[in-house]
Design a protein around this motif. Structure first.
Motif, short mmCIF file in Angstrom:
data_model
loop_
_atom_site.label_atom_id
_atom_site.label_comp_id
_atom_site.label_asym_id
_atom_site.label_seq_id
_atom_site.Cartn_x
_atom_site.Cartn_y
_atom_site.Cartn_z
N ILE A 60 0.86 -1.18 0.00
CA ILE A 60 0.00 0.00 0.00
C ILE A 60 0.90 1.23 0.00
CG2 ILE A 60 -1.82 1.28 1.19
CD1 ILE A 60 -2.64 -1.32 2.55
N HIS A 61 0.63 2.15 -0.92
CA HIS A 61 1.43 3.37 -1.06
C HIS A 61 0.55 4.58 -0.77
CE1 HIS A 61 4.47 0.94 -3.29
NE2 HIS A 61 3.40 0.31 -3.72
N SER A 62 1.04 5.50 0.03
CA SER A 62 0.30 6.71 0.38
C SER A 62 1.01 7.94 -0.19
CB SER A 62 0.19 6.85 1.91
OG SER A 62 -0.55 5.79 2.45
N VAL A 63 0.27 8.71 -0.99
CA VAL A 63 0.77 9.96 -1.56
C VAL A 63 0.11 11.11 -0.80
CG1 VAL A 63 0.90 11.38 -3.64
CG2 VAL A 63 1.07 8.89 -3.82
N ARG A 64 0.90 12.09 -0.36
CA ARG A 64 0.39 13.25 0.36
C ARG A 64 0.94 14.52 -0.30
NH1 ARG A 64 -2.33 9.84 1.59
NH2 ARG A 64 -2.83 8.95 3.63
N LEU A 65 0.05 15.25 -1.00
CA LEU A 65 0.46 16.45 -1.71
C LEU A 65 -0.62 17.52 -1.60
CD1 LEU A 65 1.88 14.86 -5.00
CD2 LEU A 65 3.22 16.01 -3.23
N PRO A 66 -0.24 18.80 -1.57
CA PRO A 66 -1.24 19.86 -1.52
C PRO A 66 -2.07 19.88 -2.81
CG PRO A 66 0.94 20.78 -1.92
CD PRO A 66 1.14 19.34 -1.59
N GLY A 67 -3.35 20.24 -2.66
CA GLY A 67 -4.23 20.35 -3.82
C GLY A 67 -4.94 19.07 -4.18
N ILE A 68 -4.55 17.95 -3.59
CA ILE A 68 -5.22 16.68 -3.87
C ILE A 68 -6.33 16.48 -2.86
CG2 ILE A 68 -4.94 14.17 -3.90
CD1 ILE A 68 -2.12 14.56 -4.89
N PHE A 69 -7.47 15.98 -3.32
CA PHE A 69 -8.59 15.73 -2.40
C PHE A 69 -8.57 14.28 -1.94
CE2 PHE A 69 -13.12 15.01 -1.35
CZ PHE A 69 -13.18 15.88 -0.28
N ALA A 70 -9.08 13.34 -2.72
CA ALA A 70 -9.07 11.94 -2.32
C ALA A 70 -9.22 11.05 -3.55
CB ALA A 70 -10.20 11.65 -1.33
N GLN A 71 -8.20 10.27 -3.82
CA GLN A 71 -8.24 9.31 -4.91
C GLN A 71 -7.61 8.00 -4.44
OE1 GLN A 71 -6.48 12.48 -5.91
NE2 GLN A 71 -8.52 13.29 -6.24
N GLN A 72 -8.02 6.93 -5.08
CA GLN A 72 -7.39 5.64 -4.80
C GLN A 72 -7.50 4.75 -6.02
OE1 GLN A 72 -7.77 3.47 -0.96
NE2 GLN A 72 -8.60 1.80 -2.18
N GLU A 73 -6.44 4.01 -6.29
CA GLU A 73 -6.48 3.02 -7.35
C GLU A 73 -5.86 1.72 -6.87
OE1 GLU A 73 -4.11 3.96 -10.83
OE2 GLU A 73 -2.88 5.33 -9.65
N VAL A 74 -6.44 0.63 -7.35
CA VAL A 74 -5.91 -0.70 -7.10
C VAL A 74 -5.38 -1.21 -8.45
CG1 VAL A 74 -6.36 -3.01 -6.22
CG2 VAL A 74 -7.62 -1.05 -5.30
N ILE A 75 -4.08 -1.44 -8.51
CA ILE A 75 -3.44 -1.90 -9.74
C ILE A 75 -3.21 -3.40 -9.63
CG2 ILE A 75 -1.43 -1.64 -11.25
CD1 ILE A 75 -1.03 1.13 -10.05
N MET A 76 -3.71 -4.13 -10.61
CA MET A 76 -3.58 -5.58 -10.64
C MET A 76 -2.90 -5.99 -11.94
SD MET A 76 -7.41 -6.51 -9.32
CE MET A 76 -7.95 -6.02 -7.68
N ALA A 77 -2.08 -7.00 -11.87
CA ALA A 77 -1.37 -7.41 -13.08
C ALA A 77 -1.10 -8.91 -13.08
CB ALA A 77 -0.05 -6.65 -13.21
N GLU A 78 -1.21 -9.48 -14.25
CA GLU A 78 -0.84 -10.86 -14.53
C GLU A 78 -0.04 -10.85 -15.83
OE1 GLU A 78 -1.33 -13.55 -12.58
OE2 GLU A 78 -2.21 -12.19 -11.10
#
Length: 267
Positions: free
Chosen positions: A206-224
């Motif tokens: 799990i990776h957390s990005v914290r930057l000004p101007g961002i509200f709330a986003q999330q993505e789940v990346i899956m790969a095979e």
């Protein structure tokens, strides 16, 4: 119900609290009976959010306001430092808590569930009230059965206190219910900068990005091999959470026990 649901908003002067006040004031089956803020004076709550005066003044004493108004439900978006005490107080008074704060441990949730059951009332602790975010979590959990190699990246503003977000943790929990633990990546990999691979949870990261101007986003990346799948949700405004809050206020009236996760209220 034959009457309106009586609602108190704790943290009413905050950014989320103001949106909840607007929502309760505009829902025909709800009645705003109090707003609580430790830092605001006795302003009319309708006037505070740009509506006509509603006749309900801000209070700064939680217990006094709950005792005097006897609401059916409290909605609380204050913070983890007060969440548990507010929840316990509400249950003790027979009031159903709808908590939009993070920081509850599994042990605390279990104890609150027991207290709700004993009181014969329902409660909700929800890391996220956005219906789109809940669908993102559900879809990610379903897809993880077929794409077990995955990572979560969540983005929030630089003033957010907790990392990872409650939404990311809840997503990871839902995925782990259907995905067996398996450690991903090269077994001999080495971080040359500590933390660069993110937080470890049940075999994935799990990776957390914290930057000004961002509200709330999330993505789940899956790969095979030969393919990748990305499931992403973006929130741009706090209004995105309000349809979910309205659903929670109504449905918590029909439950007994403490529910963890708004996804249980989505059919």
């Amino acid at each position: 119900m034959d009457r309106k649901i009586r609602v108190v908003v704790i943290g009413a002067s905050g950014r989320m609290g103001r949106e909840v006040v607007k929502t309760v004031l505009t829902e025909s089956d709800m009645e705003l009976v109090a707003g609580i803020s430790r830092t605001s004076g006795p302003i009319d709550l309708g006037k505070m959010v740009g509506f006509e005066e509603c006749g309900v003044k801000m209070s700064n004493d939680v217990e006094q306001a709950l005792t005097e108004t006897r609401p059916d439900v409290i909605v609380d978006f204050t913070g983890p430092q007060t969440a548990v005490s507010h929840t316990n107080l509400a249950i003790r008074l027979g009031i159903r808590p709808v908590m939009g704060t993070t920081g509850f441990t599994p042990q605390a949730i279990a104890e609150l569930d027991k207290l709700c059951q004993e009181a014969g009332i329902g409660g909700l602790i929800a890391p996220n009230f956005s219906i789109g975010a809940i669908l993102m979590m559900k879809f990610a959990a379903q897809a993880s059965k077929y794409f077990p190699n995955l990572e979560i990246i969540e983005y929030h503003g630089d003033q957010k206190l907790d990392a990872p977000s409650g939404t990311a943790v809840k997503t990871a929990e839902l995925i782990s219910e259907v995905r067996e633990e398996r450690r991903q990546g090269n077994p001999n990999e080495e971080e040359t900068i500590e933390g660069s691979r993110g937080g470890y949870y049940n075999g994935f990261r799990i990776h957390s990005v914290r930057l000004p101007g961002i509200f709330a986003q999330q993505e789940v990346i899956m790969a095979e091999p030969g393919q990748a799948l990305k499931i992403r949700h973006d929130s741009y405004d706090r209004a995105a959470y309000m349809p979910g809050v309205a659903i929670a206020i109504r449905k918590v009236m029909t439950y007994s026990g403490m529910i963890y996760g708004f996804e249980h209220f989505i059919d």
